[in-house]
Write an enzyme that holds these catalytic residues in place. Structure first.
Site, mmCIF file in Angstrom:
data_model
loop_
_atom_site.group_PDB
_atom_site.id
_atom_site.type_symbol
_atom_site.label_atom_id
_atom_site.label_comp_id
_atom_site.label_asym_id
_atom_site.label_seq_id
_atom_site.Cartn_x
_atom_site.Cartn_y
_atom_site.Cartn_z
ATOM 1 N N TYR A 64 -3.828 -1.841 1.672
ATOM 2 C CA TYR A 64 -2.954 -2.850 2.279
ATOM 3 C C TYR A 64 -1.509 -2.637 1.818
ATOM 4 C CZ TYR A 64 -1.216 -7.516 3.546
ATOM 5 O OH TYR A 64 -0.493 -8.568 4.069
ATOM 6 N N LYS B 268 1.688 -1.741 4.209
ATOM 7 C CA LYS B 268 2.835 -2.639 4.298
ATOM 8 C C LYS B 268 4.115 -1.981 3.777
ATOM 9 C CE LYS B 268 0.854 -6.119 6.293
ATOM 10 N NZ LYS B 268 1.212 -6.463 7.691
#
Length: 270
Positions: free
Chosen positions: A169, A173
């Protein structure tokens, strides 16, 4: 009222949570909205169910309740074909797209060396490839229209700092920040601004990590540290939507390449 009056906004991941909030907030300020979501589960590696077609239609009804028009299209951001079909539908319905909000995202947890390939792939594909697909589907029409515009990509506080335990993640991002920075330069000659928004934990998104937050914080002290925001434990979807609204409006006409934090002080704390 009317800060984006007459605009047409395309928002991915809009069946619930932040995407729904962005759709309603932009509509409140005068935009017509195209909302998309995948509307079915896509991987057993995600510890929660994704939004449904009924939730996507509920978002559309909430937009229409503001007095603005809304088109709901089921589309998987991993598929450029589906996103191009959504963009074509937007042009057929409204004639143009002025603002793009690449918001669709997923997450799960696990130590980087223990993540399954599927967990890595689905997270990076939705969060990073999905943002790229959204942009490359929408940008050609925006350039052809010659009216400029705004692209807002949802990143995270985890797109600035090395949060744990979700390296996939964090990587995705951070990746959208690099994409935004490159796009802000490539699209500047066309007067298309590109920025990222970086929330801390957001309430009411439908996303869960699969275990109680308190348990995860006890198990992963660095997660607990990251979750300790100076101003508040979390923000609400509308707080992020207000940032998206600013970046979509002419108030930000010279704002591009910005990492806009809405993180209650998370990324600035010692």
């Amino acid at each position: 009222m009317g800060r984006v009056q007459g605009q047409v906004a395309l928002i991915t991941g809009a069946a619930r949570g932040q995407g729904r909030s962005h759709a309603v907030r932009l509509a409140e300020e005068g935009a017509d909205v195209v909302v998309t979501d995948v509307c079915h589960d896509i991987s057993d590696a995600l510890p929660y169910s994704l939004a449904t077609k009924e939730q996507l239609e509920e978002t559309a009804e909430l937009v229409r309740a503001t007095g603005r028009r809304c088109l709901a299209v089921r589309a998987d951001v991993r598929s450029i074909t589906e996103l191009r079909a959504a963009v074509d539908a937007a042009h057929e319905e409204f004639g143009r797209i002025d603002t793009v909000v690449a918001n669709a995202g997923v997450m799960s947890i696990g130590a980087a060396w223990e993540l399954s390939e599927e967990a890595w792939d689905v997270t990076v594909d939705v969060n990073l490839k999905g943002a790229w697909n959204t942009v490359r589907a929408a940008v050609p029409g925006m350039i052809e229209a010659g009216e400029g515009g705004s692209i807002v990509i949802t990143s995270s506080a985890a797109g600035i700092r090395g949060h744990v335990p979700y390296a996939h993640y964090v990587a995705s991002k951070h990746g959208v920040v690099g994409l935004m920075k490159a796009l802000s330069n490539e699209l500047a000659p066309h007067r298309i601004r590109v920025n990222t928004v970086h929330p801390t934990g957001v309430s009411d998104t439908g996303i869960t990590v699969g275990v109680p937050i308190e348990e995860l914080a006890a198990r992963e002290p660095l997660f607990g540290l990251a979750a300790m925001n100076p101003l508040a434990t979390h923000v609400e979807p509308r707080d992020v939507s207000n940032a998206v609204l600013f970046l979509a409006s002419d108030e930000s006409r010279y704002v591009t390449g910005l990492q806009f934090t809405v993180d209650a002080g998370s990324t600035n704390k010692p």
